[in-house]
Design a protein around this motif. Structure first.
Motif, PDB file in Angstrom:
ATOM      1  N   LEU A 156       0.814  -1.213   0.000  1.00  0.00           N
ATOM      2  CA  LEU A 156       0.000   0.000   0.000  1.00  0.00           C
ATOM      3  C   LEU A 156       0.852   1.270   0.000  1.00  0.00           C
ATOM      4  CD1 LEU A 156      -2.817  -1.100   2.457  1.00  0.00           C
ATOM      5  CD2 LEU A 156      -2.949  -0.873  -0.041  1.00  0.00           C
ATOM      6  N   SER A 157       2.120   1.148   0.392  1.00  0.00           N
ATOM      7  CA  SER A 157       3.043   2.288   0.364  1.00  0.00           C
ATOM      8  C   SER A 157       3.657   2.506  -1.016  1.00  0.00           C
ATOM      9  CB  SER A 157       4.171   2.081   1.372  1.00  0.00           C
ATOM     10  OG  SER A 157       3.658   2.040   2.675  1.00  0.00           O
ATOM     11  N   GLY A 158       3.350   1.616  -1.943  1.00  0.00           N
ATOM     12  CA  GLY A 158       3.846   1.809  -3.302  1.00  0.00           C
ATOM     13  C   GLY A 158       4.858   0.778  -3.755  1.00  0.00           C
ATOM     14  N   ALA A 159       5.251  -0.126  -2.907  1.00  0.00           N
ATOM     15  CA  ALA A 159       6.185  -1.191  -3.304  1.00  0.00           C
ATOM     16  C   ALA A 159       5.348  -2.345  -3.870  1.00  0.00           C
ATOM     17  CB  ALA A 159       7.018  -1.636  -2.113  1.00  0.00           C
ATOM     18  N   TYR A 160       4.981  -2.243  -5.141  1.00  0.00           N
ATOM     19  CA  TYR A 160       4.033  -3.167  -5.752  1.00  0.00           C
ATOM     20  C   TYR A 160       4.482  -4.629  -5.795  1.00  0.00           C
ATOM     21  CZ  TYR A 160       1.723   1.172  -6.761  1.00  0.00           C
ATOM     22  OH  TYR A 160       1.126   2.387  -6.623  1.00  0.00           O
ATOM     23  N   PRO A 161       5.780  -4.926  -5.861  1.00  0.00           N
ATOM     24  CA  PRO A 161       6.180  -6.341  -5.815  1.00  0.00           C
ATOM     25  C   PRO A 161       5.822  -7.031  -4.485  1.00  0.00           C
ATOM     26  CG  PRO A 161       7.968  -5.024  -6.720  1.00  0.00           C
ATOM     27  CD  PRO A 161       6.922  -4.067  -6.232  1.00  0.00           C
ATOM     28  N   MET A 162       5.555  -6.249  -3.454  1.00  0.00           N
ATOM     29  CA  MET A 162       5.199  -6.842  -2.165  1.00  0.00           C
ATOM     30  C   MET A 162       3.863  -7.573  -2.219  1.00  0.00           C
ATOM     31  SD  MET A 162       7.577  -6.421  -0.020  1.00  0.00           S
ATOM     32  CE  MET A 162       9.008  -6.161  -1.044  1.00  0.00           C
ATOM     33  N   LEU A 163       3.017  -7.241  -3.187  1.00  0.00           N
ATOM     34  CA  LEU A 163       1.739  -7.949  -3.318  1.00  0.00           C
ATOM     35  C   LEU A 163       1.977  -9.422  -3.627  1.00  0.00           C
ATOM     36  CD1 LEU A 163      -1.323  -7.913  -3.291  1.00  0.00           C
ATOM     37  CD2 LEU A 163      -1.273  -7.311  -5.719  1.00  0.00           C
ATOM     38  N   ALA A 207     -11.000 -18.025   5.175  1.00  0.00           N
ATOM     39  CA  ALA A 207     -11.892 -16.940   4.732  1.00  0.00           C
ATOM     40  C   ALA A 207     -11.083 -15.710   4.346  1.00  0.00           C
ATOM     41  CB  ALA A 207     -12.891 -16.601   5.836  1.00  0.00           C
ATOM     42  N   GLN A 208     -10.058 -15.418   5.121  1.00  0.00           N
ATOM     43  CA  GLN A 208      -9.192 -14.271   4.860  1.00  0.00           C
ATOM     44  C   GLN A 208      -8.517 -14.393   3.496  1.00  0.00           C
ATOM     45  OE1 GLN A 208      -8.764 -11.517   6.201  1.00  0.00           O
ATOM     46  NE2 GLN A 208      -6.701 -10.809   5.879  1.00  0.00           N
ATOM     47  N   ILE A 209      -8.013 -15.572   3.193  1.00  0.00           N
ATOM     48  CA  ILE A 209      -7.352 -15.801   1.901  1.00  0.00           C
ATOM     49  C   ILE A 209      -8.355 -15.647   0.763  1.00  0.00           C
ATOM     50  CG2 ILE A 209      -6.215 -17.564   0.476  1.00  0.00           C
ATOM     51  CD1 ILE A 209      -4.911 -18.587   3.111  1.00  0.00           C
ATOM     52  N   ALA A 210      -9.534 -16.232   0.928  1.00  0.00           N
ATOM     53  CA  ALA A 210     -10.558 -16.138  -0.121  1.00  0.00           C
ATOM     54  C   ALA A 210     -10.975 -14.685  -0.353  1.00  0.00           C
ATOM     55  CB  ALA A 210     -11.772 -16.980   0.259  1.00  0.00           C
ATOM     56  N   LEU A 211     -11.171 -13.929   0.715  1.00  0.00           N
ATOM     57  CA  LEU A 211     -11.546 -12.518   0.575  1.00  0.00           C
ATOM     58  C   LEU A 211     -10.429 -11.714  -0.083  1.00  0.00           C
ATOM     59  CD1 LEU A 211     -13.262 -11.941   4.033  1.00  0.00           C
ATOM     60  CD2 LEU A 211     -14.379 -11.917   1.783  1.00  0.00           C
ATOM     61  N   GLY A 212      -9.191 -12.042   0.229  1.00  0.00           N
ATOM     62  CA  GLY A 212      -8.064 -11.331  -0.367  1.00  0.00           C
ATOM     63  C   GLY A 212      -7.964 -11.557  -1.865  1.00  0.00           C
ATOM     64  N   PHE A 213      -8.120 -12.801  -2.283  1.00  0.00           N
ATOM     65  CA  PHE A 213      -8.044 -13.084  -3.717  1.00  0.00           C
ATOM     66  C   PHE A 213      -9.227 -12.518  -4.487  1.00  0.00           C
ATOM     67  CE2 PHE A 213      -4.818 -16.320  -2.591  1.00  0.00           C
ATOM     68  CZ  PHE A 213      -3.852 -15.947  -3.502  1.00  0.00           C
ATOM     69  N   ARG A 214     -10.341 -12.319  -3.799  1.00  0.00           N
ATOM     70  CA  ARG A 214     -11.512 -11.700  -4.440  1.00  0.00           C
ATOM     71  C   ARG A 214     -11.488 -10.180  -4.317  1.00  0.00           C
ATOM     72  NH1 ARG A 214     -14.142 -16.526  -2.394  1.00  0.00           N
ATOM     73  NH2 ARG A 214     -14.745 -17.770  -4.194  1.00  0.00           N
ATOM     74  N   ARG A 215     -10.464  -9.653  -3.640  1.00  0.00           N
ATOM     75  CA  ARG A 215     -10.276  -8.205  -3.455  1.00  0.00           C
ATOM     76  C   ARG A 215     -11.431  -7.542  -2.691  1.00  0.00           C
ATOM     77  NH1 ARG A 215      -5.737  -9.648  -5.163  1.00  0.00           N
ATOM     78  NH2 ARG A 215      -4.847  -9.028  -7.142  1.00  0.00           N
ATOM     79  N   VAL A 216     -11.980  -8.252  -1.725  1.00  0.00           N
ATOM     80  CA  VAL A 216     -13.031  -7.703  -0.866  1.00  0.00           C
ATOM     81  C   VAL A 216     -12.326  -7.100   0.347  1.00  0.00           C
ATOM     82  CG1 VAL A 216     -15.191  -8.194   0.362  1.00  0.00           C
ATOM     83  CG2 VAL A 216     -14.576  -9.525  -1.669  1.00  0.00           C
ATOM     84  N   LEU A 217     -11.688  -5.940   0.146  1.00  0.00           N
ATOM     85  CA  LEU A 217     -10.831  -5.354   1.175  1.00  0.00           C
ATOM     86  C   LEU A 217     -11.608  -4.852   2.382  1.00  0.00           C
ATOM     87  CD1 LEU A 217      -8.233  -3.460  -1.027  1.00  0.00           C
ATOM     88  CD2 LEU A 217      -8.137  -5.777  -0.089  1.00  0.00           C
ATOM     89  N   GLY A 218     -12.886  -4.516   2.196  1.00  0.00           N
ATOM     90  CA  GLY A 218     -13.696  -4.055   3.324  1.00  0.00           C
ATOM     91  C   GLY A 218     -13.860  -5.114   4.403  1.00  0.00           C
ATOM     92  N   LEU A 219     -13.773  -6.376   4.038  1.00  0.00           N
ATOM     93  CA  LEU A 219     -13.806  -7.478   5.010  1.00  0.00           C
ATOM     94  C   LEU A 219     -12.427  -8.087   5.234  1.00  0.00           C
ATOM     95  CD1 LEU A 219     -17.067  -9.306   3.853  1.00  0.00           C
ATOM     96  CD2 LEU A 219     -16.778  -7.795   5.815  1.00  0.00           C
ATOM     97  N   HIS A 220     -11.599  -8.068   4.193  1.00  0.00           N
ATOM     98  CA  HIS A 220     -10.270  -8.673   4.255  1.00  0.00           C
ATOM     99  C   HIS A 220      -9.394  -8.004   5.319  1.00  0.00           C
ATOM    100  CE1 HIS A 220      -6.674 -10.685   2.683  1.00  0.00           C
ATOM    101  NE2 HIS A 220      -6.057  -9.517   2.631  1.00  0.00           N
ATOM    102  N   ILE A 221      -9.407  -6.693   5.367  1.00  0.00           N
ATOM    103  CA  ILE A 221      -8.530  -5.985   6.314  1.00  0.00           C
ATOM    104  C   ILE A 221      -8.981  -6.174   7.768  1.00  0.00           C
ATOM    105  CG2 ILE A 221      -7.678  -3.702   7.004  1.00  0.00           C
ATOM    106  CD1 ILE A 221      -7.582  -3.052   3.953  1.00  0.00           C
ATOM    107  N   PRO A 222     -10.282  -5.954   8.109  1.00  0.00           N
ATOM    108  CA  PRO A 222     -10.672  -6.186   9.510  1.00  0.00           C
ATOM    109  C   PRO A 222     -10.507  -7.644   9.946  1.00  0.00           C
ATOM    110  CG  PRO A 222     -12.404  -4.999   8.344  1.00  0.00           C
ATOM    111  CD  PRO A 222     -11.376  -5.386   7.327  1.00  0.00           C
ATOM    112  N   LEU A 223     -10.781  -8.586   9.047  1.00  0.00           N
ATOM    113  CA  LEU A 223     -10.587  -9.990   9.394  1.00  0.00           C
ATOM    114  C   LEU A 223      -9.105 -10.290   9.597  1.00  0.00           C
ATOM    115  CD1 LEU A 223     -11.816 -12.745   9.916  1.00  0.00           C
ATOM    116  CD2 LEU A 223     -11.729 -13.182   7.445  1.00  0.00           C
TER     117      LEU A 223
END
Length: 159
Positions: A55-62, A109-125
């Motif tokens: 999120l700070s801009g180091a895109y390879p970290m994804l 669930a966290q992994i599934a939400l992350g791959f689906r880019r549902v960040l509103g649930l991914h981050i709090p979980l």
């Protein structure tokens, strides 16, 4: 005459049964449980660091964040196996094995939400997963198998 819980004289005197966690296999499993949970907690915290770097801009970290998610998932399943083995061998609290299952389900669930880019649930979980993993690791490292993390207290404790 020896029995499973001690000699007959010990039983007559009201001595508590021997601590099963003192057996070498039980001690080894409890230490393995501690190590697995500590590694899982560290890896979960590393996930947040990798996400922050992305999120700070180091895109390879994804890519590293995604790769580490697999590591966290695998560790969570290993933790379930070790938790059940430690519970059975050490006669420790079964609630820790249940907590390991809940943690693993949250990680899936966290992994599934992350791959689906549902960040509103991914981050709090993710915050919840890190908190639970760290709490479990801390609890297991500061307690013995006979301690109970939640539920009813042992009879005669006076509390």
């Amino acid at each position: 005459m020896p029995t499973e819980t001690g000699t007959i004289d010990e039983r007559r005197e009201g001595a508590p049964p021997r601590d099963e966690s003192r057996k070498p296999r039980g001690r080894l499993l409890w230490w393995l449980f501690r190590g697995t949970l500590c590694l899982l907690a560290f890896d979960a915290v590393l996930q947040a660091v990798l996400a922050g770097r992305f999120l700070s801009g180091a895109y390879p970290m994804l890519n590293l964040h995604q790769l580490n998610a697999t590591s966290v998932g695998v560790l969570s399943f290993v933790d379930i196996v070790v938790a059940v083995a430690a519970w059975r061998a050490c006669r420790g609290p079964g609630s820790l094995a249940l907590a390991s299952v809940v943690l693993s389900a949250a990680i899936v669930a966290q992994i599934a939400l992350g791959f689906r880019r549902v960040l509103g649930l991914h981050i709090p979980l993710g915050v919840t997963v890190i908190g639970l993993a760290c709490w479990l690791a801390l609890w297991v490292c500061t307690h013995q198998p006979q301690d109970r993390p939640f539920g009813r207290r042992a009879a005669g404790t006076g509390r």
